[in-house]
Design a protein around this motif. Sequence first.
Motif, short mmCIF file in Angstrom:
data_model
loop_
_atom_site.label_atom_id
_atom_site.label_comp_id
_atom_site.label_asym_id
_atom_site.label_seq_id
_atom_site.Cartn_x
_atom_site.Cartn_y
_atom_site.Cartn_z
N GLY A 135 38.10 35.21 -14.66
CA GLY A 135 39.23 34.30 -14.58
C GLY A 135 40.52 34.94 -14.10
N ALA A 136 40.59 36.26 -14.01
CA ALA A 136 41.81 36.95 -13.57
C ALA A 136 41.72 37.27 -12.08
N ASN A 137 42.85 37.13 -11.39
CA ASN A 137 42.90 37.42 -9.96
C ASN A 137 42.74 38.92 -9.71
N VAL A 138 41.79 39.29 -8.86
CA VAL A 138 41.54 40.71 -8.55
C VAL A 138 41.69 41.00 -7.06
N LEU A 139 42.17 40.02 -6.29
CA LEU A 139 42.28 40.19 -4.85
C LEU A 139 43.58 40.90 -4.50
N ASP A 140 43.47 42.08 -3.88
CA ASP A 140 44.63 42.85 -3.43
C ASP A 140 44.50 43.05 -1.93
N MET A 141 45.00 42.07 -1.16
CA MET A 141 44.88 42.16 0.30
C MET A 141 45.72 43.29 0.85
N VAL A 184 25.08 36.18 5.86
CA VAL A 184 26.33 36.69 5.29
C VAL A 184 26.25 36.67 3.77
N ARG A 185 25.73 35.58 3.22
CA ARG A 185 25.58 35.47 1.77
C ARG A 185 24.69 36.60 1.24
N GLY A 186 23.58 36.85 1.93
CA GLY A 186 22.67 37.91 1.51
C GLY A 186 23.32 39.28 1.54
N ARG A 187 24.15 39.54 2.57
CA ARG A 187 24.82 40.83 2.67
C ARG A 187 25.87 41.02 1.58
N VAL A 188 26.58 39.96 1.25
CA VAL A 188 27.57 40.05 0.17
C VAL A 188 26.87 40.29 -1.16
N GLU A 189 25.77 39.58 -1.40
CA GLU A 189 25.02 39.77 -2.65
C GLU A 189 24.47 41.19 -2.74
N ASP A 190 23.97 41.71 -1.62
CA ASP A 190 23.44 43.08 -1.62
C ASP A 190 24.56 44.10 -1.86
N TYR A 191 25.74 43.84 -1.30
CA TYR A 191 26.86 44.76 -1.50
C TYR A 191 27.21 44.88 -2.98
N PHE A 192 27.28 43.74 -3.68
CA PHE A 192 27.62 43.78 -5.10
C PHE A 192 26.48 44.35 -5.94
N ALA A 193 25.25 44.14 -5.50
CA ALA A 193 24.12 44.73 -6.22
C ALA A 193 24.16 46.25 -6.15
N ARG A 194 24.69 46.80 -5.04
CA ARG A 194 24.75 48.25 -4.85
C ARG A 194 26.09 48.85 -5.26
N LEU A 195 27.08 48.01 -5.57
CA LEU A 195 28.41 48.51 -5.91
C LEU A 195 28.34 49.35 -7.19
N PRO A 196 28.80 50.61 -7.14
CA PRO A 196 28.77 51.43 -8.35
C PRO A 196 29.55 50.78 -9.49
N LEU A 197 29.06 50.99 -10.71
CA LEU A 197 29.72 50.41 -11.86
C LEU A 197 31.14 50.95 -12.00
N LYS A 198 32.04 50.07 -12.39
CA LYS A 198 33.43 50.40 -12.69
C LYS A 198 34.20 50.90 -11.47
N SER A 199 33.76 50.50 -10.28
CA SER A 199 34.49 50.89 -9.07
C SER A 199 35.04 49.64 -8.38
N SER A 200 36.08 49.82 -7.59
CA SER A 200 36.71 48.69 -6.91
C SER A 200 35.86 48.28 -5.71
N GLY A 201 36.02 47.02 -5.30
CA GLY A 201 35.34 46.51 -4.12
C GLY A 201 36.22 46.66 -2.90
N SER A 202 35.59 46.78 -1.74
CA SER A 202 36.32 46.99 -0.49
C SER A 202 36.33 45.70 0.33
N VAL A 203 37.52 45.19 0.61
CA VAL A 203 37.66 44.02 1.46
C VAL A 203 37.18 44.33 2.87
N ALA A 204 37.50 45.54 3.37
CA ALA A 204 37.11 45.92 4.72
C ALA A 204 35.59 46.00 4.87
N LYS A 205 34.91 46.55 3.87
CA LYS A 205 33.45 46.66 3.95
C LYS A 205 32.79 45.29 3.93
#
Length: 581
Positions: free
Chosen positions: A416-422, A372-393
């Motif tokens: 330091g700022a909260n970015v979680l929008d459930m 799971v840790r590896g998949r999360v790290e890979d997701y952020f490594a591939r996340l396009p710059l300046k785009s939001s992250g997907s909780v569902a993905k």
Amino acid sequence: MSFRRKTYPEVSEQLLTTLLGGVAGEAHPYPPPGGRGPARYALLAGPAAEITSVYGLAGGVSQAFARGADYALSGDGAALEWKDSARPDPGSVFEVNYLRRGQSPRVNDLYPGSVVRTLLEAVALETAGLYAQMQAVYDAGFIATATGSALDHVVALLGIERIVAGRNSTTLEFRRLPTTRGEIAIVAGTRVLTADGAIEYETLDELILADGQPSGRVAARDLVADNDGVPAGALTLLAKPIAGIEGVSNPAPSSRLDQDETDAELRLRARSFLAGAERGTPGAIVAAIARQGLRGEVSEPGPGRIAVLIHDAAITPQQQARLEFEVDQARPAGVAVEWNYGPAPVPVDLELRLVTAPGLIEADLKRIQAEVRGRVEDYFARLPLKSSGSVAKLTGLALGVAGTEDLSFVAATAGGANVLDMAGGKLNLEGMVTQLGALTLVDNALPTQLHLTVRYPNNAGIPDRATIQTALEQAAAYINTLTTAQPPAAEPLRTLTFGRMARALPLPGLPAATLAEVDAGPGPLPTAADYAPYTVQFAYTRASGLSLVQDSEAAPTLTLAAGERLAVASVNVLVKPKAGP
């Protein structure tokens, strides 16, 4: 080299301006190096009586800018002033034609039909025709713009030939693994073989399986012109495995193509070849940057130029040399690279709670957490710059690991700022250049291990190991009530310090108290010196393998995440080695 075609009106206006004694084709970069294009550009030979025309690139197309609507001459005649309307493309050059104040015309026989005007228009027409031919030659050198035989010559540099009519083709169906989540991309040019490997087909277009889509179909073609056709279900072997794909087959038998490969199909195949070779594409350059552990943006400000913005201005000269060497190896031949360095990416810290299937052994629990840790790290490594992250993905990636039953988000911060929008199902990272920071992954079935070592000299009282272990287990149970409560206790109560934990140890001749009593009665906590001649060492090991050691009040603290449990793994009572000979 950049090229801009000049049309007949532009050429004729430049010639006419020159004959009138004005300034023709005065070039200005937009924007100038180092910043955004200003609204005012000084004319080099001003002041001007009139700006007759301005030409440049807008939207990649050569055009004339409108006087009064797009630009105007300044009141003192010394500058061109852009209005908030159409402007040239960034990175391009625009050309200004103008007449100077007080300049007497060299020729006044310029009315339509005059000898001079007729000669001027003839020269302009021929010159514009040469520009058109130069544009065709320029376009013939690039995959994106070449057509017909010119495209055949360009792709021949890659060893690719246009496929003619008569070759076998079919439709391939790719099937998703039932346990996988997320989007799966199957690139054009993916190879599929018969079971014996004798016949090989390649896909003609990209296929995207959306999250939850069980299968998808795409056209494919035989790589060899004179092969026999294949029956339905014959193509079943992937040349290279694709993550998330269970299998592939052709539902119908192959048939003969009745026309040659089109320019669009040939371009797509050539681009897929370049992407597969990991050279000559923006993706290859981004991959070269990522291999250096950096994040960067790649843009193409103009033909023959690539701009690279690295989001880390503090890299060492050695890192910079390696980076520029790797990008130089990946860039297309003849393309210049412009380097810029900006602020480092903002770290995104995640705190996630993992629920695994009951009854799993510790080795399986650690494997699940590592995957799971590896998949999360890979997701952020591939996340396009300046785009939001997907909780569902992210949740889908975790649930795709066998043995995972649920994943919940406890906290997500960026800088330091909260970015979680459930409610919106996303991490609010729009407009930010980010990278994964601290990832805290908590599984209640896999607690943090505590190892205690107490050392004593021969001339001191012997600590009772059983009594110490009982007290430490009581302390761990108390801490677990604080972390697993709903809601969890405040962070200070979930923070383990040397003095707070040592106060709970019953050592000979030294006072001890439960952690509940320590928290209820605020006061100074003991130091390592207070326990002399005994030495106390706490070692904490998380499921991720990270360890922290506390042997004095100066040691770093450990803050347990919400839901994280603490378990006493070992208690060792050892005699100190004798000092001296």
